[in-house]
Design a protein around this motif. Structure first.
Motif, PDB file in Angstrom:
ATOM      1  N   LYS A 389      -1.236  10.200   1.198  1.00  8.02           N
ATOM      2  CA  LYS A 389       0.043   9.527   0.985  1.00  8.02           C
ATOM      3  C   LYS A 389       0.051   8.164   1.666  1.00  8.02           C
ATOM      4  O   LYS A 389       0.530   7.161   1.101  1.00  8.02           O
ATOM      5  N   THR A 390      -0.510   8.089   2.871  1.00 13.13           N
ATOM      6  CA  THR A 390      -0.567   6.819   3.607  1.00 13.13           C
ATOM      7  C   THR A 390      -1.460   5.813   2.874  1.00 13.13           C
ATOM      8  O   THR A 390      -1.094   4.648   2.709  1.00 13.13           O
ATOM      9  N   ILE A 391      -2.633   6.265   2.444  1.00 11.41           N
ATOM     10  CA  ILE A 391      -3.557   5.369   1.724  1.00 11.41           C
ATOM     11  C   ILE A 391      -2.900   4.859   0.450  1.00 11.41           C
ATOM     12  O   ILE A 391      -2.999   3.674   0.109  1.00 11.41           O
ATOM     13  N   LEU A 392      -2.219   5.755  -0.269  1.00  8.47           N
ATOM     14  CA  LEU A 392      -1.554   5.377  -1.516  1.00  8.47           C
ATOM     15  C   LEU A 392      -0.504   4.303  -1.276  1.00  8.47           C
ATOM     16  O   LEU A 392      -0.353   3.371  -2.073  1.00  8.47           O
ATOM     17  N   SER A 393       0.208   4.394  -0.156  1.00 12.25           N
ATOM     18  CA  SER A 393       1.268   3.420   0.136  1.00 12.25           C
ATOM     19  C   SER A 393       0.712   2.025   0.397  1.00 12.25           C
ATOM     20  O   SER A 393       1.422   1.030   0.239  1.00 12.25           O
ATOM     21  N   PHE A 394      -0.571   1.937   0.787  1.00 18.27           N
ATOM     22  CA  PHE A 394      -1.173   0.643   1.089  1.00 18.27           C
ATOM     23  C   PHE A 394      -1.892   0.031  -0.115  1.00 18.27           C
ATOM     24  O   PHE A 394      -2.428  -1.062  -0.015  1.00 18.27           O
ATOM     25  N   GLN A 395      -1.909   0.738  -1.234  1.00 20.16           N
ATOM     26  CA  GLN A 395      -2.664   0.235  -2.388  1.00 20.16           C
ATOM     27  C   GLN A 395      -1.902  -0.793  -3.202  1.00 20.16           C
ATOM     28  O   GLN A 395      -2.451  -1.403  -4.105  1.00 20.16           O
ATOM     29  N   HIS A 396      -0.624  -0.987  -2.911  1.00 24.54           N
ATOM     30  CA  HIS A 396       0.147  -2.018  -3.604  1.00 24.54           C
ATOM     31  C   HIS A 396      -0.177  -3.382  -2.999  1.00 24.54           C
ATOM     32  O   HIS A 396      -0.387  -3.510  -1.792  1.00 24.54           O
ATOM     33  N   GLY A 397      -0.204  -4.404  -3.837  1.00 21.87           N
ATOM     34  CA  GLY A 397      -0.564  -5.745  -3.402  1.00 21.87           C
ATOM     35  C   GLY A 397       0.275  -6.258  -2.249  1.00 21.87           C
ATOM     36  O   GLY A 397      -0.210  -6.985  -1.378  1.00 21.87           O
ATOM     37  N   ALA A 398       1.554  -5.868  -2.189  1.00 23.90           N
ATOM     38  CA  ALA A 398       2.461  -6.381  -1.154  1.00 23.90           C
ATOM     39  C   ALA A 398       2.037  -5.936   0.236  1.00 23.90           C
ATOM     40  O   ALA A 398       2.432  -6.541   1.232  1.00 23.90           O
ATOM     41  N   PHE A 399       1.235  -4.881   0.323  1.00 20.72           N
ATOM     42  CA  PHE A 399       0.874  -4.332   1.631  1.00 20.72           C
ATOM     43  C   PHE A 399      -0.569  -4.660   2.033  1.00 20.72           C
ATOM     44  O   PHE A 399      -1.068  -4.113   3.010  1.00 20.72           O
ATOM     45  N   GLN A 400      -1.213  -5.564   1.277  1.00 19.35           N
ATOM     46  CA  GLN A 400      -2.599  -5.900   1.600  1.00 19.35           C
ATOM     47  C   GLN A 400      -2.731  -6.536   2.980  1.00 19.35           C
ATOM     48  O   GLN A 400      -3.700  -6.304   3.699  1.00 19.35           O
ATOM     49  N   LYS A 401      -1.725  -7.346   3.379  1.00 19.61           N
ATOM     50  CA  LYS A 401      -1.767  -7.954   4.712  1.00 19.61           C
ATOM     51  C   LYS A 401      -1.708  -6.897   5.802  1.00 19.61           C
ATOM     52  O   LYS A 401      -2.340  -7.027   6.851  1.00 19.61           O
ATOM     53  N   ASP A 402      -0.921  -5.837   5.562  1.00 23.27           N
ATOM     54  CA  ASP A 402      -0.827  -4.759   6.546  1.00 23.27           C
ATOM     55  C   ASP A 402      -2.162  -4.027   6.691  1.00 23.27           C
ATOM     56  O   ASP A 402      -2.540  -3.617   7.797  1.00 23.27           O
ATOM     57  N   VAL A 403      -2.877  -3.856   5.572  1.00 19.16           N
ATOM     58  CA  VAL A 403      -4.197  -3.233   5.627  1.00 19.16           C
ATOM     59  C   VAL A 403      -5.132  -4.082   6.469  1.00 19.16           C
ATOM     60  O   VAL A 403      -5.900  -3.585   7.304  1.00 19.16           O
ATOM     61  N   PHE A 404      -5.053  -5.388   6.282  1.00 18.39           N
ATOM     62  CA  PHE A 404      -5.921  -6.306   7.031  1.00 18.39           C
ATOM     63  C   PHE A 404      -5.641  -6.195   8.529  1.00 18.39           C
ATOM     64  O   PHE A 404      -6.554  -6.199   9.353  1.00 18.39           O
ATOM     65  N   LYS A 405      -4.349  -6.084   8.884  1.00 17.83           N
ATOM     66  CA  LYS A 405      -3.978  -5.940  10.302  1.00 17.83           C
ATOM     67  C   LYS A 405      -4.556  -4.649  10.890  1.00 17.83           C
ATOM     68  O   LYS A 405      -5.046  -4.620  12.019  1.00 17.83           O
ATOM     69  N   LEU A 406      -4.508  -3.567  10.099  1.00 16.45           N
ATOM     70  CA  LEU A 406      -5.094  -2.313  10.565  1.00 16.45           C
ATOM     71  C   LEU A 406      -6.597  -2.466  10.808  1.00 16.45           C
ATOM     72  O   LEU A 406      -7.134  -1.990  11.812  1.00 16.45           O
ATOM     73  N   LYS A 407      -7.272  -3.118   9.868  1.00 18.70           N
ATOM     74  CA  LYS A 407      -8.723  -3.299   9.990  1.00 18.70           C
ATOM     75  C   LYS A 407      -9.081  -4.118  11.224  1.00 18.70           C
ATOM     76  O   LYS A 407     -10.110  -3.871  11.873  1.00 18.70           O
ATOM     77  N   GLU A 408      -8.219  -5.096  11.579  1.00 15.96           N
ATOM     78  CA  GLU A 408      -8.533  -5.966  12.700  1.00 15.96           C
ATOM     79  C   GLU A 408      -8.431  -5.251  14.048  1.00 15.96           C
ATOM     80  O   GLU A 408      -8.835  -5.789  15.070  1.00 15.96           O
ATOM     81  N   GLU A 409      -7.893  -4.048  14.049  1.00 14.18           N
ATOM     82  CA  GLU A 409      -7.891  -3.261  15.278  1.00 14.18           C
ATOM     83  C   GLU A 409      -9.243  -2.591  15.515  1.00 14.18           C
ATOM     84  O   GLU A 409      -9.481  -2.010  16.581  1.00 14.18           O
ATOM     85  N   LEU A 410     -10.120  -2.664  14.521  1.00 14.21           N
ATOM     86  CA  LEU A 410     -11.437  -2.034  14.590  1.00 14.21           C
ATOM     87  C   LEU A 410     -12.519  -3.072  14.843  1.00 14.21           C
ATOM     88  O   LEU A 410     -12.354  -4.258  14.570  1.00 14.21           O
ATOM     89  N   TYR A 411     -13.667  -2.607  15.340  1.00 16.75           N
ATOM     90  CA  TYR A 411     -14.809  -3.502  15.520  1.00 16.75           C
ATOM     91  C   TYR A 411     -15.477  -3.788  14.176  1.00 16.75           C
ATOM     92  O   TYR A 411     -15.982  -4.864  13.932  1.00 16.75           O
ATOM     93  N   PHE A 412     -15.505  -2.774  13.324  1.00 18.05           N
ATOM     94  CA  PHE A 412     -16.047  -2.930  11.970  1.00 18.05           C
ATOM     95  C   PHE A 412     -15.431  -1.868  11.089  1.00 18.05           C
ATOM     96  O   PHE A 412     -14.851  -0.885  11.576  1.00 18.05           O
TER      97      PHE A 412
END
Length: 984
Positions: A389-412
């Motif tokens: 459900k969480t992954i599905l909520s991020f698949q809309h274009g409007a939330f792509q920036k939020d996905v990027f923010k999540l990724k930036e908390e990781l080393y890779f």
């Protein structure tokens, strides 16, 4: 209604094809019945008669031009008589041939030319003749097999009683193979014997038949086992293995029939066409007809990696050693971070904060999808549903920036499906805290423009500044590349899954066969990265000297055919790539195998417990069990569980591949339990022990579904050979790689729950097959893309290899030398004309240029008043004459050898550099897709420009090598030689 009813009335396409073949089968049996009353000599007479008839289509064995010049009258008479005898056999079919061949060099040369004009029509004549004699030839083979029955054949040092005579379905399969099809025959239907029919028929041509197997054991076994039948009929049989030297290989290829592995055939082609320095070093004699056993394993699975011959390159493996501790530390930090995420997710779930827990789980999946704590959490269907459900909520274009923010908390970030590991800003800062821009490749154009605009710099200083800029960019790009490959090695390539470490070396595991891929290395530094990860000796990065894909190698054959038990799922690829149609052959006796429904579990733990329970019950009864696993790691895990349950068993995986034939052959004994990685192409039948049939036959268990449906079918096909009973069943968990990466675990979990509540079978099988289809389509597109790019190289390879073979085989090297001189001078004059413009024909300027660049003196009046073509002709005549005068005193044999060597050196040196350039171009053009450009079109266009530069480089280097050596020969200095060290 009509479209559905029509096939029911007259049969499907495959059934109709089989029915068309049946009358020929009846005719074969009729002839064979008559042969049973004839003496053995009748078989030999028929065989020798066919071979004699077909010999008229052999290549013409005639003296070369230089040999003719040295023949006396008797020698010329014999040569003319031999050609006249061949023409006598051909004149009825080709009346354009000369009516008489005189015993003079000119007449013999003219006859040779006349023969070469009709040679291109021989293949059609041969095909027509073979189709005509097929029933009788197949009857001869079947009768020979009958006469051998009861005799002993020595196979791999052990006597084996011959007990085989061809069934009707085997005759059908043999006809399909001769007609260039893939015969799909179930395991145990005797594909090895089927191949003897078309092999014998096509070997009668004298052009050689190649039988391709998946490993050297099978090649050696079949060459001795089936070879007994061929030798009984008077044909010669050879076998290639990787320990053979050139003379032994040449002798094996000279046989009527040659057995070997696909890699040995392919590498011999590369050595012959890209490495051989003399005609005697070449071992193959053409590509007439090949039959490939386990054709799907070779043409589909092994087609993922090309064949390469490499030599030492200037690059060092040191960067991998330098950067390994940094990447290893980075991976450790990521693991610690992901463990913290897992603990946080558990806390949030306990507190009931599902939204926050879903975000943390998403980060955990992005950072380490195979984290042990994460996989345990995923055993809970409610938590899996929350993540989906969480992954599905991020698949809309409007939330792509939020996905990027999540990724930036990781080393890779790791994407298992695409097999990509991307370094994030946090990781970049960790690796290079003092150089924040060290992972960004800047555009060099502003830097180059600044250098050119700097008036304070002279031309030499500008050139030095450009080199320094290029060197800095190369070093930066190399560092980024090394770290990227190390990250892939640590995150995406698992030991005992993707590779094994044996004797201090990393060996790739073929994911479809479970075997080590000998001689293969991952390209682009990835293999070195894995070696660095495993702390074994890092082999130096090599330069490619010769390469070809499996697809393009086998497309060299005039005719190709194959056999397998599983080809229907790849029908489209076989047809699109190889123009091969698949024909399923009926079984000799009805198939009695029972395929039970899949057992599906939520977790791997539950699945393995159920598998052990199933094995225990079968073992208690004495029923033999074969368990198929997807990796070495899984086979060893299952082995430990079986040991814990006190169940004696045998393991077959990439670590025990030497004993595979023995292990497989014993898997049908009463009470046997055999754990094996994928069973594709094992090549040994599993025969049931005494009393096993009464227990239900061999029980095959699959511990997970393979991404390819073919591999699943191959595993099932290991039981129920030749009407034996048998049973198969797959055990699946939602944690299996196929389920996690390519299916919908949430949807499947819901279907499992619903099925359990209703007590009805779950329709989950359709979802699994859909996932397999998606993976198969993706893999096919990947192989097709590799082939599309290699097709560009293949056109270039054909031209270069064709020219190289012309140099090796030409009867007149001086003609080649004069051609090189003329083409080089013409190209240089055209360049001058483009550079000089209207002054291009200025005699004084041309004289100065000729004085600086040509080894010949040119006079003013020889150039004045002439156009560019005339000047080119004058200079060519002068330079050719000068060359001829320099080498006039050199013995002809020595001169021809040196001319060949020098031109070959120029070709090989330029070709190797070109291969490197094309590799770099291919790596670079993929980035252009971001600019809305088609990478393949860009590769073709720029590859064409690079190829033109290659051919010009070959001409130019040949020109300089020839004249430099001509001077050495003239003054009596032997030319220096150096050869590269090669590896396969």
């Amino acid at each position: 209604m009509i479209s559905w009813l029509f096939p029911k009335i007259i049969g499907g396409k495959n059934e109709r094809e089989v029915n068309r073949i049946r009358p020929t089968v009846a005719r074969i049996n009729e002839i064979e019945a008559a042969l049973q009353r004839e003496p053995i000599g009748k078989l030999h007479d028929l065989t020798n008669g066919w071979r004699l008839d077909l010999s008229r289509y052999h290549p013409l064995d005639a003296p070369t031009r230089s040999q003719l010049a040295g023949l006396d009258k008797d020698g010329l008479t014999k040569a003319a008589a031999a050609i006249e005898a061949r023409f006598g056999l051909l004149r009825k079919e080709f009346p354009s041939l000369p009516t008489k061949v005189e015993a003079t060099p000119a007449a013999i040369e003219s006859a040779k030319s006349a023969f070469h004009e009709i040679e291109g029509r021989f293949s059609k004549s041969r095909a027509k003749y073979l189709e005509k004699i097929l029933p009788e030839a197949y009857a001869v083979v079947k009768n020979a097999a009958r006469r051998l029955t009861g005799t002993e054949v020595l196979v791999n040092g052990h006597p084996l009683e011959w007990r085989m005579v061809h069934f009707d379905v085997q005759l059908i399969g043999g006809i399909a193979l001769h007609r260039g099809m893939i015969a799909e025959m179930q395991t145990g239907e005797g594909k090895t014997l089927v191949a003897t029919l078309p092999v014998f028929l096509n070997a009668l041509t004298g052009l050689g038949v190649h039988v391709v197997t998946v490993n050297e054991y099978l090649a050696r076994r079949d060459s001795e086992w089936m070879g007994a039948l061929f030798r009984f009929l008077g044909l010669s049989v050879g076998c290639i293995d990787n320990q053979m030297g050139p003379s032994e290989r040449r002798a094996a290829y000279a046989c009527d029939i040659t057995y070997g592995t696909n890699s040995e055939f392919g590498f011999d082609y590369l050595r012959d066409n890209g490495m051989a320095r003399t005609r005697e070093e070449q071992v193959q004699r053409g590509h007439h007809f090949a039959i490939i056993d386990e054709v799907d394993s070779i043409l589909i699975d092994e087609a993922r990696t090309p064949l390469l011959i490499t030599g030492a390159a200037p690059q060092s493996s040191r960067p991998f050693e330098v950067h390994r501790p940094l990447v290893e530390k980075l991976v450790r930090h990521q693991t610690e971070l992901c463990n913290q995420f897992a603990a946080e997710a558990k806390r949030l779930l306990k507190e009931g904060d599902e939204r926050s827990a879903g975000l943390v789980l998403f980060k955990l999946k992005l950072g380490q999808p195979r984290n042990r704590q994460f996989l345990r959490l995923m055993e809970n269907p409610e938590i899996r549903r929350l993540l989906e459900k969480t992954i599905l909520s991020f698949q809309h274009g409007a939330f792509q920036k939020d996905v990027f923010k999540l990724k930036e908390e990781l080393y890779f970030v790791v994407d298992e499906k695409s097999r990509v590991a991307d370094l994030m800003e946090k990781g970049r800062r960790h690796l290079s805290p003092d150089e924040p821009d060290s992972f960004t490749l800047t555009d060099t154009r502003p830097g180059l423009a600044a250098i050119e605009a700097d008036a304070s710099l002279g031309q030499e200083q500008k050139a030095l500044a450009r080199r320094e800029l290029a060197s800095r960019m190369d070093a930066q790009a190399s560092r980024i590349h090394v770290i990227s490959q190390l990250l892939k090695a640590y995150c995406l390539h698992e030991r005992d899954v993707h590779y094994v470490v044996r004797d201090g070396k990393v060996s790739i595991i073929d994911e479809s066969t479970g075997r080590e891929m000998e001689g293969r290395r991952w390209s682009d530094g990835l293999h070195q990265a894995v070696e660095a990860k495993e702390r074994v000796t890092i082999e130096e990065e090599n330069q490619t000297f010769a390469t070809i894909t499996i697809q393009n190698y086998f497309r060299l054959y005039d005719k190709l055919a194959g056999m397998t038990g599983t080809a229907e799922t790849e029908v489209a690829e076989f047809h699109d790539i190889y123009k091969l149609d698949v024909l399923p052959i009926p079984t000799n006796t009805p198939n009695l195998r029972i395929d039970d429904n899949d057992q599906i579990f939520k977790t791997r733990r539950e699945k393995y417990n159920a598998v052990i329970e199933k094995i225990s019950k079968a073992h208690a009864l004495g029923q033999p069990v074969l368990i198929g696993t997807a990796s070495v790691e899984a086979s060893e895990t299952l082995s430990r569980l079986l040991s814990r349950a006190s169940i004696p068993h045998t393991v077959l995986n990439a670590k025990q591949h030497e004993q595979e034939a023995e292990i497989v052959s014993l898997a049908g004994r009463r009470g046997a339990v055999t754990v094996s990685t994928n069973m594709a192409g094992r090549g040994t039948d599993i025969k049931l022990g005494e009393g096993v049939a009464e227990l239900g036959g061999l029980f095959v268990i699959g511990t997970e579904r393979h991404p390819s449906r073919r591999v699943d079918r191959q595993l099932r096909g290991r039981c129920s050979r030749q009407g034996d009973p048998g049973r198969s069943q797959f055990f699946i968990s939602l944690e299996d790689d196929l389920m996690r990466n390519h299916a919908s675990p949430e949807q499947m979990a819901a279907m499992i729950e619903q099925a359990r509540k209703s007590g009805k079978p779950s329709p989950i099988g359709s979802l699994i097959e859909a996932a397999q289809r998606r993976v198969e389509q993706r893999d096919y597109l990947g192989r097709k893309q590799v082939l599309d790019f290699d097709d560009v190289m293949n056109l270039q390879r054909e031209i270069v290899y064709g020219y190289r073979n012309e140099v090796l085989t030409t009867e007149d090297t001086r003609r080649l030398v004069h051609g090189i001189i003329g083409e080089t001078l013409q190209a240089q004059l055209q360049e001058l004309a483009a550079e000089w413009g209207p002054q291009a024909l200025d005699p004084e300027r041309l004289l100065r240029w000729a004085h600086d660049h040509l080894p010949t003196r040119v006079e003013h009046d020889e150039l004045e008043g002439r156009n560019l073509d005339a000047i080119s002709h004058v200079l060519t005549e002068k330079v050719c004459g000068d060359y001829d005068s320099r080498v006039r005193q050199v013995p002809q044999e020595i001169l021809e050898r040196e001319e060949r060597r020098l031109i070959l050196s120029a070709i090989d040196q330029a070709w190797r550099e070109h291969l490197t350039d094309m590799d770099e171009l291919r790596d670079g053009v993929y980035l252009r897709a971001q600019g809305q450009k088609d990478p393949l079109v860009e590769y073709k266009n720029e590859g064409f420009a690079l190829f033109n530069e290659l051919m010009e480089s070959i001409r130019r280097d040949s020109f300089h090598f020839l004249f430099r050596t001509a001077v050495q020969l003239e003054v009596g200095f032997p030319p220096k030689r150096s050869e590269p060290t090669l590896s396969v």
